[in-house]
Design an enzyme around this catalytic site. Structure first.
Site, PDB file in Angstrom:
ATOM      1  N   CYS A  67      -9.384  14.390  -0.900  1.00 50.85           N
ATOM      2  CA  CYS A  67      -8.215  14.016  -0.967  1.00 50.85           C
ATOM      3  C   CYS A  67      -7.545  12.984   0.025  1.00 50.85           C
ATOM      4  CB  CYS A  67      -6.941  14.937  -1.264  1.00 50.85           C
ATOM      5  SG  CYS A  67      -6.592  15.935   0.147  1.00 50.85           S
ATOM      6  N   HIS A 106      -3.124  19.018   0.993  1.00 50.44           N
ATOM      7  CA  HIS A 106      -3.628  18.053  -0.027  1.00 50.44           C
ATOM      8  C   HIS A 106      -2.562  16.747  -0.200  1.00 50.44           C
ATOM      9  CE1 HIS A 106      -4.846  16.385  -3.628  1.00 50.44           C
ATOM     10  NE2 HIS A 106      -3.629  16.236  -4.355  1.00 50.44           N
ATOM     11  N   ASP A 121      -2.386  10.553  -8.226  1.00 47.35           N
ATOM     12  CA  ASP A 121      -3.345  11.296  -7.582  1.00 47.35           C
ATOM     13  C   ASP A 121      -4.745  11.170  -7.848  1.00 47.35           C
ATOM     14  OD1 ASP A 121      -4.547  13.208  -6.134  1.00 47.35           O
ATOM     15  OD2 ASP A 121      -3.238  14.988  -6.551  1.00 47.35           O
TER      16      ASP A 121
END
Length: 280
Positions: A67, A106, A121
């Site tokens: 991420c 995250h 995302d």
């Protein structure tokens, strides 16, 4: 950001429009072309999350990332396209007990489009999270048949987060951490507090070095498919397409490298695959 090279990497000949449909198209293309992976950790390469390093790894070298890398690259692309955005930090709840409070490991993006806030995302490895308007109860469906929704979950700065992302859908269209039932399940919680690069660097350092965690003990890769999801944890590969699931075990380093390349868009050499703890 070399926007032309980035668009070529994700299979687009032109940038989509700067609207919700364009954002969804760009993120979908990114997720289908650039696989999620943590392999730099078991290979001892280290993970750098500045723009130049991320572009060189994910675009120039054809690798994937997790991420902090994926959403750095996606943020830079959105900025190059004229979309104002900034990072947020989240606590991943997927697969954890109900009252667990994990660290903020995250990152996702808050995007402004015509005065409206959206979350985007491109770096959640557990499943496909579509862009959603930052509104209580906002919902969207993905091609794998899952629904996703945003709910207000607490006050800004609260441990439980101000917003909660949930998913309802086939468990096989995830990386294996989802509960077997298809009802609403929490994915992560986040608030809108300002996040600076040093916050991301701290989260990345913890995630890539903390002993006995998912990212430091397993070899992980996943990718969004046009009609499903594929995930590999160590040598176990699972593929979900059009409601049909299949699993198999990766036989050797050559098979591992070929699967990464052909299925997940990750260019890892057979020599590097052989250096992974799975095959040592």
């Amino acid at each position: 950001m070399d926007l032309t090279r980035y668009l070529a990497r994700i299979g687009l000949t032109a940038a989509p429009a700067n609207d919700p449909q364009g954002l969804a198209a760009l993120q979908s293309a990114h997720r289908r072309a650039i696989g999620f992976e943590n392999l730099a950790i078991p290979l001892g390469e280290g993970i750098r999350i500045d723009s130049a390093s991320v572009f060189e790894k994910l675009v120039a070298r054809g690798r994937g990332g997790y991420c902090f890398e994926q959403n750095r690259l996606f943020s830079d692309a959105l900025t190059a396209l004229g979309l104002v955005n900034r990072p947020l930090l989240a606590r991943v709840l997927l697969g954890l007990p109900e009252h667990a409070i994990p660290p903020r490991t995250h990152t996702l993006l808050l995007v402004n489009m015509d005065g409206a806030a959206w979350i985007a995302d491109a770096g959640f490895g557990g499943s496909f999270v579509p862009p959603l308007p930052l509104e209580d109860g906002a919902q969207a469906q993905t091609p794998d048949g899952a629904w996703h929704r945003l709910l207000r979950s607490g006050e800004r700065g609260a441990l439980g987060g101000e917003w909660r992302l949930e998913r309802a859908g086939p468990a096989n269209a995830t990386d294996g951490r989802s509960a077997p039932h298809g009802e609403w399940q929490p994915q992560y919680v986040f608030d809108l507090g300002e996040v600076v690069q040093d916050d991301l660097e701290m989260g990345n350092h913890w995630t890539s070095t903390r002993p006995d965690t998912r990212f430091t003990t397993l070899c992980i890769a996943s990718v969004v498919l046009e009609d499903g999801f594929a995930a590999m944890t160590d040598r176990q590969l699972s593929i979900y397409r059009n409601g049909v699931s299949e699993t198999r075990e990766i036989s050797d380093a050559a098979d591992y490298a070929q699967t990464l390349r052909d299925l997940m868009g990750i260019a890892l050499s057979g020599e590097d695959a052989a250096r992974l703890p799975l095959f040592a």
